[in-house]
Design a protein around this motif. Sequence first.
Motif, PDB file in Angstrom:
ATOM      1  N   LEU A  93       3.203  -3.333   1.396  1.00 22.42           N
ATOM      2  CA  LEU A  93       3.212  -4.488   2.569  1.00 22.42           C
ATOM      3  C   LEU A  93       3.461  -4.327   3.388  1.00 22.42           C
ATOM      4  N   LEU A 146       1.569  -3.766  -5.103  1.00 18.54           N
ATOM      5  CA  LEU A 146       1.229  -4.538  -3.568  1.00 18.54           C
ATOM      6  C   LEU A 146       1.895  -4.129  -2.933  1.00 18.54           C
ATOM      7  N   HIS A 194       1.676  -8.734   2.326  1.00 22.63           N
ATOM      8  CA  HIS A 194       0.456  -8.226   1.512  1.00 22.63           C
ATOM      9  C   HIS A 194      -0.794  -9.085   2.451  1.00 22.63           C
TER      10      HIS A 194
END
Length: 493
Positions: A321, A319, A361
């Motif tokens: 972020l 992910l 995210h």
Amino acid sequence: MGQGLLLYWGTAIKIKTWLLITFFIVMILPIAGAYGLYVWINAYYQDKNFSEYIEKWTELNQVKSVLNNPVYYKKNADIKDIEVLTNDQLAITLYLNSGYVLYSSNPLNSGFVSKDRMFKDLYDLKQRYNAFTYKEPVYQDGKFLGVYEIQLVRTDWVKGVESRSWLVIAGSILLFLLIYFAVMMLLNRKLNRPLHELMRQMRAFAKGEHAESNLGVRKDEIGELAQTFLAMQDEIETARGHLKAEQQQKELMIASISHDLKTPLTAIQAYAESLQSEALLEEQQVEYRQIILTKADIMKQMLEDLLMYTLFQSTSYHLELVEVDGEEFFEMALSDYEHLCENEGFTLSVTCDIEGIYAVHPKQLQRVIDNLISNAWRYGEIGTTIGLAAVNVGKCPIWCFDFVVPALAKQDGMYIIVQNSGQGVNKENIEKLFEPMYQADTARTKAGERGTGLGLNIAKQIIEKHGGTVELISKEGYGTAVLCWLPPFKGEI
């Protein structure tokens, strides 16, 4: 007892050390044998030296009394008396003053010798390994006539030395054989048998059998190898178990989603065929189109859940972020759910009391809230209030159940809380709710409206990829709360 101690010694030390010690012993054995031979012969020499010396001097004096006669030191002299004296134990050589070999009991000793050699070691009883040698000049009226040389063979000495040499050699060979067989026995005990046993266990494991081994208790390299093999076996069996469970899970997921997709797809097909009929009223056509869109949305959500779950199973997925202001972001993230909750028959109570910077995210965190709200609708009691909150640690919404408050125990960060009233979940099902395809109550909703059972699992994986945790708190007869904790921003993403 000695053999038992040897075996204990062979088992107690490391194989590397044991091999080095064994190699050292085998290498030192010839040196020890040579030294033993030297000591033994030297001891024999010390014992025999004095008595033999006296004995040889006595014998030598008898011979000297004959050889000191000047008549023998002339060419063509009668030397029969000298020849009588010689035998295999006594050799005599006569030299004229010129160095000419007048007589020698050794036929190879003839001709001339240098005077240096002839005069060397006069009056000195030289003791050599195989004989005593003595030289003395002969004079007549002060005139130098020649030199005689006497050799007394040390037969007994040589035989004694040879016998002891053979005994030492035989003893060394015997000692070597004993060490060799001891080493072979220890090698078989310490290396061959354990290695054959370990190879047998490895072959059994390769065939799919579980191998049990007691070699791991050994305190040497074989024990370390066996421990490594057992650890590897456990890891492989665990991995096999995970793979088997994942395979079964995938098969179950495919079968379940295929079945769940079939219901809305069948409905879409049926309503689409009905729309082709000219007898339908306009109101029915509008209704049927809406049903088709609803069913299509359900199928789309199922496929998105499946795609997201598959994506999160990849170890390479990460992910990305971004840094956000907590108050601003969560104010937006918690909005727009009131109207949806009203449509589902619930009242929504929203609390947003958060400060600080967080790394998130946005899209995936919004998916978490969507999934949790959907579960609250699905398992909450219609007509009750759903609680939705984003608060810093240390703060608690006033609508939280009493049994939820003690669970808000983190020291820093923030919580996302989704709470619903209803039947609740028993302790046996709480952990299972986060498993893929698991649904606590399959009878409460109509087929095709149950979802995939992946929502909580996906939410858990997203929160964990944020560095957070997810916990479900429930009390039967009251309701359920899902607590998602996110860590504060540390300055690095």
